[in-house]
Design an enzyme around this catalytic site. Structure first.
Site, PDB file in Angstrom:
ATOM      1  N   ASP A   8      25.026  -2.686 -15.474  1.00 32.97           N
ATOM      2  CA  ASP A   8      24.304  -2.474 -14.531  1.00 32.97           C
ATOM      3  C   ASP A   8      25.437  -1.545 -13.591  1.00 32.97           C
ATOM      4  O   ASP A   8      26.778  -1.951 -13.792  1.00 32.97           O
ATOM      5  CB  ASP A   8      24.011  -3.881 -13.589  1.00 32.97           C
ATOM      6  CG  ASP A   8      23.215  -3.236 -12.195  1.00 32.97           C
ATOM      7  OD1 ASP A   8      22.539  -2.714 -11.955  1.00 32.97           O
ATOM      8  OD2 ASP A   8      23.996  -4.177 -11.214  1.00 32.97           O
ATOM      9  N   ARG A   9      24.974  -0.729 -12.464  1.00 32.17           N
ATOM     10  CA  ARG A   9      25.936   0.083 -12.056  1.00 32.17           C
ATOM     11  C   ARG A   9      26.554  -0.755 -10.533  1.00 32.17           C
ATOM     12  O   ARG A   9      27.625  -1.091 -10.363  1.00 32.17           O
ATOM     13  CB  ARG A   9      25.498   1.226 -11.512  1.00 32.17           C
ATOM     14  CG  ARG A   9      26.459   2.420 -10.912  1.00 32.17           C
ATOM     15  CD  ARG A   9      26.002   3.779 -10.557  1.00 32.17           C
ATOM     16  NE  ARG A   9      25.101   3.474  -9.032  1.00 32.17           N
ATOM     17  CZ  ARG A   9      24.793   4.519  -8.338  1.00 32.17           C
ATOM     18  NH1 ARG A   9      24.832   5.754  -8.977  1.00 32.17           N
ATOM     19  NH2 ARG A   9      24.405   4.138  -7.688  1.00 32.17           N
ATOM     20  N   ASP A  10      25.406  -0.627  -9.614  1.00 33.21           N
ATOM     21  CA  ASP A  10      25.843  -1.114  -8.142  1.00 33.21           C
ATOM     22  C   ASP A  10      25.957  -2.701  -8.061  1.00 33.21           C
ATOM     23  O   ASP A  10      25.090  -3.587  -8.651  1.00 33.21           O
ATOM     24  CB  ASP A  10      24.642  -0.817  -7.217  1.00 33.21           C
ATOM     25  CG  ASP A  10      24.626   0.867  -7.234  1.00 33.21           C
ATOM     26  OD1 ASP A  10      25.531   1.403  -7.417  1.00 33.21           O
ATOM     27  OD2 ASP A  10      23.281   1.208  -7.232  1.00 33.21           O
ATOM     28  N   ASP A  18      23.897  -0.247  -0.060  1.00 33.97           N
ATOM     29  CA  ASP A  18      22.466  -0.073   0.110  1.00 33.97           C
ATOM     30  C   ASP A  18      22.343   1.435  -0.024  1.00 33.97           C
ATOM     31  O   ASP A  18      22.670   2.327   0.687  1.00 33.97           O
ATOM     32  CB  ASP A  18      21.712  -0.237   1.424  1.00 33.97           C
ATOM     33  CG  ASP A  18      21.780  -2.037   1.232  1.00 33.97           C
ATOM     34  OD1 ASP A  18      21.631  -2.616   0.286  1.00 33.97           O
ATOM     35  OD2 ASP A  18      21.345  -2.615   2.354  1.00 33.97           O
ATOM     36  N   THR A  50      20.678   1.306 -14.895  1.00 36.19           N
ATOM     37  CA  THR A  50      20.326   1.015 -13.194  1.00 36.19           C
ATOM     38  C   THR A  50      18.886   1.439 -12.610  1.00 36.19           C
ATOM     39  O   THR A  50      18.592   2.622 -12.688  1.00 36.19           O
ATOM     40  CB  THR A  50      21.660   1.916 -12.480  1.00 36.19           C
ATOM     41  OG1 THR A  50      21.234   1.575 -11.029  1.00 36.19           O
ATOM     42  CG2 THR A  50      21.607   3.556 -12.947  1.00 36.19           C
ATOM     43  N   ASN A  51      18.533   0.645 -11.883  1.00 36.62           N
ATOM     44  CA  ASN A  51      17.397   0.739 -11.284  1.00 36.62           C
ATOM     45  C   ASN A  51      17.852   1.541  -9.667  1.00 36.62           C
ATOM     46  O   ASN A  51      18.900   1.231  -9.295  1.00 36.62           O
ATOM     47  CB  ASN A  51      16.759  -0.305 -10.630  1.00 36.62           C
ATOM     48  CG  ASN A  51      15.985  -1.143 -11.583  1.00 36.62           C
ATOM     49  OD1 ASN A  51      15.566  -0.584 -12.365  1.00 36.62           O
ATOM     50  ND2 ASN A  51      15.798  -2.370 -11.201  1.00 36.62           N
ATOM     51  N   GLN A  52      17.314   2.871  -9.547  1.00 35.95           N
ATOM     52  CA  GLN A  52      17.669   3.540  -8.566  1.00 35.95           C
ATOM     53  C   GLN A  52      16.308   4.195  -7.585  1.00 35.95           C
ATOM     54  O   GLN A  52      15.710   5.073  -7.528  1.00 35.95           O
ATOM     55  CB  GLN A  52      18.011   4.937  -8.888  1.00 35.95           C
ATOM     56  CG  GLN A  52      19.557   4.840  -9.539  1.00 35.95           C
ATOM     57  CD  GLN A  52      20.633   4.244  -8.698  1.00 35.95           C
ATOM     58  OE1 GLN A  52      20.572   4.885  -7.499  1.00 35.95           O
ATOM     59  NE2 GLN A  52      21.098   3.365  -8.892  1.00 35.95           N
ATOM     60  N   ARG A 107      11.876   0.145 -15.266  1.00 26.83           N
ATOM     61  CA  ARG A 107      12.501  -0.434 -14.249  1.00 26.83           C
ATOM     62  C   ARG A 107      12.605  -1.759 -14.543  1.00 26.83           C
ATOM     63  O   ARG A 107      11.866  -2.606 -15.154  1.00 26.83           O
ATOM     64  CB  ARG A 107      11.544  -0.599 -12.832  1.00 26.83           C
ATOM     65  CG  ARG A 107      12.091  -1.251 -11.845  1.00 26.83           C
ATOM     66  CD  ARG A 107      11.263  -1.009 -10.614  1.00 26.83           C
ATOM     67  NE  ARG A 107      11.933  -1.747  -9.538  1.00 26.83           N
ATOM     68  CZ  ARG A 107      12.925  -1.354  -8.653  1.00 26.83           C
ATOM     69  NH1 ARG A 107      13.638  -0.226  -9.034  1.00 26.83           N
ATOM     70  NH2 ARG A 107      13.379  -2.179  -7.737  1.00 26.83           N
ATOM     71  N   LYS A 108      14.118  -2.067 -14.389  1.00 25.50           N
ATOM     72  CA  LYS A 108      14.476  -3.781 -14.842  1.00 25.50           C
ATOM     73  C   LYS A 108      13.668  -4.517 -13.673  1.00 25.50           C
ATOM     74  O   LYS A 108      13.497  -4.202 -12.408  1.00 25.50           O
ATOM     75  CB  LYS A 108      15.839  -3.801 -14.444  1.00 25.50           C
ATOM     76  CG  LYS A 108      16.742  -3.126 -15.416  1.00 25.50           C
ATOM     77  CD  LYS A 108      18.349  -3.107 -15.215  1.00 25.50           C
ATOM     78  CE  LYS A 108      18.931  -2.656 -13.909  1.00 25.50           C
ATOM     79  NZ  LYS A 108      20.208  -2.706 -13.627  1.00 25.50           N
ATOM     80  N   ASP A 133      24.808  -8.245 -12.071  1.00 21.67           N
ATOM     81  CA  ASP A 133      25.021  -9.130 -10.856  1.00 21.67           C
ATOM     82  C   ASP A 133      23.781  -9.692 -10.365  1.00 21.67           C
ATOM     83  O   ASP A 133      23.721 -10.367  -9.450  1.00 21.67           O
ATOM     84  CB  ASP A 133      25.647  -8.495  -9.679  1.00 21.67           C
ATOM     85  CG  ASP A 133      25.054  -7.474  -9.160  1.00 21.67           C
ATOM     86  OD1 ASP A 133      24.011  -6.609  -9.703  1.00 21.67           O
ATOM     87  OD2 ASP A 133      24.946  -7.161  -7.826  1.00 21.67           O
TER      88      ASP A 133
END
Length: 183
Positions: A8-10, A18, A50-52, A107-108, A133
């Protein structure tokens, strides 16, 4: 077919912000770049999933996302690290236009990004790991057939790790634990 480590990224690679849509907002989590470099040194593909929803909601665009990823690439390179592939899903129930979809396959927690990566890079999902996370990161990894690791950075401090194959303080510890179990 070879196994990979999906990240995952963020909140996993970089500090949670955010709607991270500008390179100046990017702050890497200490030790994350060195952890990626360890995977690179072992020849293990590193794939960001990553979800964006910020793209889908119109808060920033694909060019902004690319600029953030470029900045991340520069910061990783300072420690001889690199990401091999990046998959991003802009879909969200509050998205705009074509992105207005709550349960898009990419989408995760859905496994679409993993399945695309596996097909495009000849990856063995059963031998792979997903590190994230959030509970949706773990669920997406499980749905894709991967083993899963929870990090306590980002939102991870508030996530029940009972469903994880391992729980680590951060990406650096997770990578060490994964490498100790690597096939």
């Amino acid at each position: 077919m070879r196994p990979a480590v999906f990240l995952d990224r963020d909140g996993t690679l970089n500090e949670e912000v955010d709607y991270l849509g500008h390179p100046d907002q990017l702050v890497m989590i200490p030790g994350a770049a060195a952890a990626v470099a360890k995977l690179n040194a072992r020849g293990i593909p590193v794939v960001v999933v990553t979800n964006q929803s910020g793209i889908g909601r119109g808060k920033y665009g694909w060019q902004d996302f690319a600029a953030v990823m470029s900045r991340m690439g520069t910061l990783l390179a300072l420690e001889n690290a690199r990401i091999d592939a990046v998959y991003a899903s802009p879909h969200h129930e509050k998205g705009q236009g074509e992105y207005a979809m709550a349960d898009h396959p990419d989408r995760k927690p859905n496994p679409g990004m993993f399945l695309k990566a596996a097909a495009e890079h000849e990856l063995d999902l059963a031998g792979s790991w997903m590190v994230g996370d959030k509970a949706i990161d773990l669920e997406a990894g499980r749905r894709a057939g991967c083993r899963v690791a929870l990090v306590r950075t980002g939102y991870g401090a508030g996530v029940d790790g009972a469903d994880a194959d391992l729980v680590a303080a951060d990406l650096a510890e997770a990578v060490d634990l994964i490498l100790a179990r690597w096939p």
